[in-house]
Design a protein around this motif. Structure first.
Motif, mmCIF file in Angstrom:
data_model
loop_
_atom_site.group_PDB
_atom_site.id
_atom_site.type_symbol
_atom_site.label_atom_id
_atom_site.label_comp_id
_atom_site.label_asym_id
_atom_site.label_seq_id
_atom_site.Cartn_x
_atom_site.Cartn_y
_atom_site.Cartn_z
ATOM 1 N N GLU A 205 91.267 74.130 34.335
ATOM 2 C CA GLU A 205 91.414 72.784 34.896
ATOM 3 C C GLU A 205 90.417 71.800 34.292
ATOM 4 O O GLU A 205 90.242 70.695 34.806
ATOM 5 C CB GLU A 205 91.254 72.841 36.412
ATOM 6 C CG GLU A 205 92.354 73.636 37.079
ATOM 7 C CD GLU A 205 92.218 73.663 38.575
ATOM 8 O OE1 GLU A 205 91.563 72.788 39.151
ATOM 9 O OE2 GLU A 205 92.790 74.590 39.184
ATOM 10 N N ASN A 206 89.766 72.192 33.211
ATOM 11 C CA ASN A 206 88.766 71.320 32.589
ATOM 12 C C ASN A 206 89.264 70.746 31.278
ATOM 13 O O ASN A 206 89.865 71.453 30.473
ATOM 14 C CB ASN A 206 87.470 72.093 32.320
ATOM 15 C CG ASN A 206 86.797 72.519 33.602
ATOM 16 O OD1 ASN A 206 86.555 71.705 34.477
ATOM 17 N ND2 ASN A 206 86.518 73.801 33.726
ATOM 18 N N ARG A 207 88.986 69.471 31.099
ATOM 19 C CA ARG A 207 89.285 68.804 29.831
ATOM 20 C C ARG A 207 87.949 68.555 29.150
ATOM 21 O O ARG A 207 87.105 67.828 29.664
ATOM 22 C CB ARG A 207 89.995 67.480 30.053
ATOM 23 C CG ARG A 207 90.257 66.713 28.756
ATOM 24 C CD ARG A 207 90.759 65.309 29.031
ATOM 25 N NE ARG A 207 91.970 65.366 29.807
ATOM 26 C CZ ARG A 207 93.184 65.072 29.338
ATOM 27 N NH1 ARG A 207 93.331 64.663 28.112
ATOM 28 N NH2 ARG A 207 94.234 65.143 30.115
ATOM 29 N N MET A 208 87.766 69.192 27.979
ATOM 30 C CA MET A 208 86.549 68.980 27.211
ATOM 31 C C MET A 208 86.866 68.020 26.063
ATOM 32 O O MET A 208 87.833 68.214 25.330
ATOM 33 C CB MET A 208 86.005 70.285 26.626
ATOM 34 C CG MET A 208 84.708 70.064 25.860
ATOM 35 S SD MET A 208 83.946 71.589 25.278
ATOM 36 C CE MET A 208 84.967 71.952 23.859
ATOM 37 N N LEU A 209 86.037 67.003 25.959
ATOM 38 C CA LEU A 209 86.202 65.998 24.914
ATOM 39 C C LEU A 209 85.026 66.079 23.964
ATOM 40 O O LEU A 209 83.866 65.990 24.376
ATOM 41 C CB LEU A 209 86.260 64.596 25.549
ATOM 42 C CG LEU A 209 86.233 63.405 24.588
ATOM 43 C CD1 LEU A 209 87.471 63.399 23.691
ATOM 44 C CD2 LEU A 209 86.116 62.105 25.367
ATOM 45 N N ASN A 210 85.317 66.265 22.691
ATOM 46 C CA ASN A 210 84.326 66.138 21.630
ATOM 47 C C ASN A 210 84.626 64.806 20.958
ATOM 48 O O ASN A 210 85.741 64.587 20.489
ATOM 49 C CB ASN A 210 84.444 67.283 20.628
ATOM 50 C CG ASN A 210 84.276 68.629 21.281
ATOM 51 O OD1 ASN A 210 83.459 68.783 22.175
ATOM 52 N ND2 ASN A 210 85.052 69.605 20.864
ATOM 53 N N ILE A 211 83.644 63.908 20.933
ATOM 54 C CA ILE A 211 83.879 62.563 20.429
ATOM 55 C C ILE A 211 82.651 62.083 19.659
ATOM 56 O O ILE A 211 81.521 62.340 20.074
ATOM 57 C CB ILE A 211 84.245 61.593 21.585
ATOM 58 C CG1 ILE A 211 84.535 60.188 21.065
ATOM 59 C CG2 ILE A 211 83.197 61.594 22.676
ATOM 60 C CD1 ILE A 211 85.134 59.242 22.116
ATOM 61 N N CYS A 212 82.898 61.405 18.545
ATOM 62 C CA CYS A 212 81.781 60.874 17.770
ATOM 63 C C CYS A 212 82.206 59.618 17.017
ATOM 64 O O CYS A 212 83.397 59.337 16.868
ATOM 65 C CB CYS A 212 81.242 61.921 16.801
ATOM 66 S SG CYS A 212 82.298 62.299 15.398
#
Length: 98
Positions: free
Chosen positions: A12-19
């Motif tokens: 149920e987790n949304r992990m966002l990698n953003i740069c």
């Protein structure tokens, strides 16, 4: 403004990698710590500021790198300036929202 993003959904987790898009491919070092801002981890695609805001607001775990990315996150009230660290002048921040 453009941002490189990768979204991973696990349970149920949304992990966002953003740069910041211009940081993709760069490696920064401090003492024994090395951070590779790789395309495979951060850059499935490039998004504009509007989509970046939506992703930041709707993710529970966020790994972010770069001044523009962190400025946008802090402006949205996500994370704290106290948590921002720098390596070679490149800021990074990890946020867990539960």
């Amino acid at each position: 403004m453009a941002f490189a993003v990768r979204v991973v959904i696990h349970k149920e987790n949304r992990m966002l990698n953003i740069c910041d898009v211009e940081l993709v491919g760069r490696t920064v070092r401090k003492d024994d710590l090395e951070m590779n801002i790789s395309k495979s981890y951060y850059a499935d695609r490039v998004v504009d500021e509007t989509e970046a805001k939506t992703l930041l607001q709707n993710s529970s775990i966020i790994n972010m790198v770069g001044k523009q990315t962190i400025d946008l996150s802090l402006k949205l009230g996500i994370g704290s300036a106290k948590g921002v660290k720098e390596i070679e002048g490149v800021p990074f921040l990890i946020v867990f929202k539960f």
